[in-house]
Design a protein around this motif. Structure first.
Motif, short mmCIF file in Angstrom:
data_model
loop_
_atom_site.label_atom_id
_atom_site.label_comp_id
_atom_site.label_asym_id
_atom_site.label_seq_id
_atom_site.Cartn_x
_atom_site.Cartn_y
_atom_site.Cartn_z
N ALA A 118 0.88 -1.31 0.03
CA ALA A 118 0.04 0.06 0.13
C ALA A 118 0.95 1.28 -0.03
O ALA A 118 0.58 2.35 -0.77
N VAL A 119 2.15 1.23 0.77
CA VAL A 119 2.98 2.42 0.67
C VAL A 119 3.47 2.51 -0.72
O VAL A 119 3.61 3.67 -1.28
N GLU A 120 3.93 1.56 -1.50
CA GLU A 120 4.39 1.55 -2.64
C GLU A 120 3.31 1.81 -3.57
O GLU A 120 3.73 2.64 -4.49
N LYS A 121 2.02 1.64 -3.64
CA LYS A 121 1.05 2.14 -4.43
C LYS A 121 1.11 3.75 -4.42
O LYS A 121 0.92 4.42 -5.33
N THR A 122 1.08 4.18 -3.26
CA THR A 122 1.23 5.57 -3.13
C THR A 122 2.49 6.33 -3.56
O THR A 122 2.52 7.39 -4.12
N VAL A 123 3.73 5.48 -3.37
CA VAL A 123 4.76 6.15 -3.98
C VAL A 123 4.74 5.97 -5.44
O VAL A 123 5.31 7.18 -6.19
N THR A 124 4.23 5.12 -6.10
CA THR A 124 4.13 5.06 -7.45
C THR A 124 3.45 6.16 -8.10
O THR A 124 3.90 6.65 -8.98
N ALA A 125 2.34 6.46 -7.31
CA ALA A 125 1.38 7.68 -7.92
C ALA A 125 2.27 8.90 -7.83
O ALA A 125 2.13 9.74 -8.73
N LEU A 126 3.07 9.17 -6.62
CA LEU A 126 3.84 10.16 -6.61
C LEU A 126 4.99 10.44 -7.42
O LEU A 126 5.06 11.57 -8.03
N LEU A 127 5.45 9.31 -7.87
CA LEU A 127 6.66 9.26 -8.95
C LEU A 127 6.12 9.49 -10.29
O LEU A 127 7.00 9.98 -11.08
N GLU A 128 4.96 9.49 -10.75
CA GLU A 128 4.23 9.74 -11.96
C GLU A 128 4.07 11.46 -11.88
O GLU A 128 3.52 11.55 -13.08
N CYS A 129 4.20 11.84 -10.88
CA CYS A 129 3.83 13.47 -11.04
C CYS A 129 5.34 13.94 -11.08
O CYS A 129 6.36 13.57 -10.97
N GLY A 130 5.25 15.23 -11.73
CA GLY A 130 6.31 16.01 -11.80
C GLY A 130 7.02 16.53 -10.44
O GLY A 130 6.31 16.98 -9.64
N PRO A 131 8.20 16.32 -10.07
CA PRO A 131 8.86 16.48 -8.98
C PRO A 131 8.98 17.93 -8.18
O PRO A 131 8.78 18.28 -7.27
N ASP A 132 9.10 18.72 -9.44
CA ASP A 132 8.99 20.12 -8.84
C ASP A 132 7.72 20.58 -8.62
O ASP A 132 7.52 21.59 -7.71
N ALA A 133 6.67 20.40 -9.62
CA ALA A 133 5.37 20.51 -9.27
C ALA A 133 4.99 20.11 -8.09
O ALA A 133 4.13 20.93 -7.37
N LEU A 134 5.34 18.81 -7.46
CA LEU A 134 4.91 18.39 -6.38
C LEU A 134 5.42 19.42 -5.07
O LEU A 134 4.84 19.48 -3.90
N ARG A 135 6.69 19.58 -5.36
CA ARG A 135 7.45 20.29 -4.07
C ARG A 135 6.66 21.88 -4.08
O ARG A 135 6.31 22.45 -3.11
N ALA A 136 6.33 22.42 -5.19
CA ALA A 136 5.75 24.02 -5.24
C ALA A 136 4.02 23.55 -4.72
O ALA A 136 3.64 24.63 -4.13
N GLN A 137 3.58 22.25 -5.07
CA GLN A 137 2.30 22.20 -4.66
C GLN A 137 2.30 21.97 -2.99
O GLN A 137 1.26 22.40 -2.24
N LYS A 138 3.24 21.21 -2.47
CA LYS A 138 3.36 21.21 -0.84
C LYS A 138 3.46 22.51 -0.56
O LYS A 138 2.86 22.74 0.58
N ALA A 139 4.35 23.28 -0.97
CA ALA A 139 4.47 24.32 -0.26
C ALA A 139 3.22 25.39 -0.48
O ALA A 139 3.09 26.20 0.64
N LEU A 140 2.55 25.37 -1.35
CA LEU A 140 1.38 25.98 -1.49
C LEU A 140 0.32 25.65 -0.48
O LEU A 140 -0.23 26.23 0.26
N LEU A 141 0.04 24.26 -0.39
CA LEU A 141 -0.69 23.70 0.72
C LEU A 141 -0.47 24.16 1.96
O LEU A 141 -1.39 24.54 2.68
N ARG A 142 0.69 24.21 2.30
CA ARG A 142 1.24 24.99 3.81
C ARG A 142 0.72 26.24 3.76
O ARG A 142 0.19 26.78 5.07
#
Length: 256
Positions: free
Chosen positions: A193-217
């Motif tokens: 189940a952890v790996e399934k979540t990891v896989t979903a995140l790896l399919e996203c742009g890493p820079d976009a994810l970092r920007a999204q996390k900063a925005l959410l905070r």
């Protein structure tokens, strides 16, 4: 496993996924002040590594990720030492919240008190089918503090009030229904189940994810209009790099 310090082990894989394991903290991975400092320092080191795409936080045993804060140590505190202790735990929680990439809590067994506060600071919480959760502080004469303040945002005021004022535990299905955890794994399926979540995140742009996390905070703390307007500049800055063009072109070119 690479040991960053005696309480903080790290496993890396070629995809940019890092598993941080809390080590040598007893079978329930209890947070005493020494462990708190060591894990925070480990997180701060890892936060400087731009190549990390996903961080998974785990405990050394299958009894818990973090069972809670060290009651034996807290029983000896006076006011000044109590404030020092809880400030250290606050700083650890903030290191988790501030980690630039997505953070997954791997949650077997028990997750109580300070352990649940650390988990609440993670972006995703994946629990075993038999995991148990609770905020028992009032039963030992102290209130739930610091990042227990995240609980009403996660599960609503009524359920947060129930957790911190009754000190009753809840099981994994209840935690999922309340929104305290994101996934409950079937028996024997926690790592999958952890790996399934990891896989979903790896399919996203890493820079976009970092920007999204900063925005959410920032969205957690800013009024709506300010949050909306702040996002415009963040959106524009994404196009200074090649990631949007590359991923959008791949989307356009995909086989239909």
């Amino acid at each position: 496993m690479q040991m960053l310090n005696p309480f903080c082990g790290v496993d890396r894989d070629p995809r940019g996924v890092v598993r941080l394991t809390i080590c040598n903290a007893g079978s329930l991975n209890i947070l005493g002040s020494t462990v708190i400092t060591a894990v925070r320092e480990g997180l701060e080191v890892l936060a400087t590594e731009r190549q990390i795409r996903v961080l998974v936080i785990a405990g050394q045993s299958e009894k818990s990720m973090i069972g809670g804060a060290d009651i034996k140590e807290m029983a000896r505190l006076n006011q000044a030492l109590a404030e020092k202790f809880i400030t250290g735990l606050r700083d650890l929680c903030e290191a988790v919240r501030a980690f630039p990439g997505p953070v997954i809590a791997r949650m077997p067994g028990w997750c109580l008190g300070g352990g649940l506060e650390v988990a609440a600071c993670c972006d995703f919480r994946v629990a075993a089918h038999d995991a148990k959760f609770g905020m028992p502080e009032v039963r030992v004469g102290i209130p739930s503090v610091i990042h227990a303040a995240l609980l009403p945002r996660l599960i609503g005021w009524g359920r947060a009030r129930w957790l911190v004022m009754t000190a009753e535990n809840i099981d994994a299905p209840t935690a999922l229904a309340w929104g305290l955890v994101d996934v409950v794994a079937p028996e024997g399926g926690l790592d999958a189940a952890v790996e399934k979540t990891v896989t979903a995140l790896l399919e996203c742009g890493p820079d976009a994810l970092r920007a999204q996390k900063a925005l959410l905070r920032q969205w957690e703390e800013l009024p709506l209009t300010e949050s909306v307007n702040l996002s415009i500049g963040v959106f524009g800055k994404c196009f200074l790099g090649e990631e949007p063009h590359r991923l959008m072109q791949a989307f356009v070119n995909r086989k239909r």
